[in-house]
Scaffold this motif. Sequence first.
Motif, PDB file in Angstrom:
ATOM      1  N   UNK A 118       0.803  -1.226   0.000  1.00 62.00           N
ATOM      2  CA  UNK A 118       0.000   0.000   0.000  1.00 62.00           C
ATOM      3  C   UNK A 118       0.836   1.278   0.000  1.00 62.00           C
ATOM      4  N   UNK A 119       2.046   1.229   0.551  1.00 63.52           N
ATOM      5  CA  UNK A 119       2.892   2.434   0.570  1.00 63.52           C
ATOM      6  C   UNK A 119       3.531   2.721  -0.785  1.00 63.52           C
ATOM      7  N   UNK A 120       3.403   1.804  -1.746  1.00 60.06           N
ATOM      8  CA  UNK A 120       3.934   1.912  -3.103  1.00 60.06           C
ATOM      9  C   UNK A 120       5.471   1.992  -3.164  1.00 60.06           C
ATOM     10  N   UNK A 121       6.130   1.806  -2.034  1.00 59.03           N
ATOM     11  CA  UNK A 121       7.587   1.836  -1.991  1.00 59.03           C
ATOM     12  C   UNK A 121       8.189   0.458  -1.732  1.00 59.03           C
ATOM     13  N   UNK A 122       7.327  -0.528  -1.555  1.00 60.30           N
ATOM     14  CA  UNK A 122       7.789  -1.901  -1.325  1.00 60.30           C
ATOM     15  C   UNK A 122       7.012  -2.846  -2.222  1.00 60.30           C
ATOM     16  N   UNK A 123       7.708  -3.845  -2.713  1.00 62.17           N
ATOM     17  CA  UNK A 123       7.122  -4.837  -3.594  1.00 62.17           C
ATOM     18  C   UNK A 123       7.318  -6.203  -2.966  1.00 62.17           C
ATOM     19  N   UNK A 124       6.233  -6.906  -2.786  1.00 57.24           N
ATOM     20  CA  UNK A 124       6.274  -8.253  -2.212  1.00 57.24           C
ATOM     21  C   UNK A 124       6.498  -9.231  -3.371  1.00 57.24           C
ATOM     22  N   UNK A 125       7.640  -9.898  -3.356  1.00 55.94           N
ATOM     23  CA  UNK A 125       8.021 -10.829  -4.420  1.00 55.94           C
ATOM     24  C   UNK A 125       8.061 -12.227  -3.821  1.00 55.94           C
ATOM     25  N   UNK A 126       7.167 -13.078  -4.283  1.00 54.63           N
ATOM     26  CA  UNK A 126       7.110 -14.448  -3.776  1.00 54.63           C
ATOM     27  C   UNK A 126       7.557 -15.393  -4.881  1.00 54.63           C
ATOM     28  N   UNK A 127       8.575 -16.178  -4.572  1.00 56.66           N
ATOM     29  CA  UNK A 127       9.073 -17.176  -5.507  1.00 56.66           C
ATOM     30  C   UNK A 127       8.815 -18.558  -4.955  1.00 56.66           C
ATOM     31  N   UNK A 128       8.348 -19.454  -5.814  1.00 53.05           N
ATOM     32  CA  UNK A 128       8.027 -20.825  -5.388  1.00 53.05           C
ATOM     33  C   UNK A 128       8.715 -21.835  -6.295  1.00 53.05           C
ATOM     34  N   UNK A 129       9.217 -22.865  -5.677  1.00 51.65           N
ATOM     35  CA  UNK A 129       9.764 -24.014  -6.382  1.00 51.65           C
ATOM     36  C   UNK A 129       8.971 -25.195  -5.856  1.00 51.65           C
TER      37      UNK A 129
END
Length: 151
Positions: A118-129
């Motif tokens: 929501x702050x537009x300054x952080x990106x949640x990046x989820x990687x799955x194997x």
Amino acid sequence: MRIRVAALLFAVSGPALSAPLDVAGTWSAESRYGNILGHVRITDCGDGTPCGALVWFDPTRSRHRTDVRNPDRALRGRPLVGTMLITGFELLGQEWRRGRLYNPEDGTTFACTLRLAPDRHHLRVTGCLGPFCQTKIWTRVAASASQGQTS
């Protein structure tokens, strides 16, 4: 009357639909091991979906300037800077899902989801194997800090 209703619906839905597209920009990316991988610039792939290329990496963290760990031997000589790390997404709700995240540290490609905080300054990046997933928080890099970095 129908035109006014359609125009009103478009005006109301427009900003909500564009919010996930704000992932565009330059991000300080952490590797799955917790150290800074480098800066990834995310832009439009040309079809409205995000693509992210490595635009800078810390040369003290890696002695390799090429993609030496790529499983495709033909790609091992390509420069790391410019390598596409994130591609192939589709928008589902407020997340980019079903994408791919390439980790040049070990040559692994993960299934990936992106979600803007929501702050537009952080990106949640989820990687799955397979069933194993890990989420990292990438931080937006100020425009002045990201210009001209091509190490």
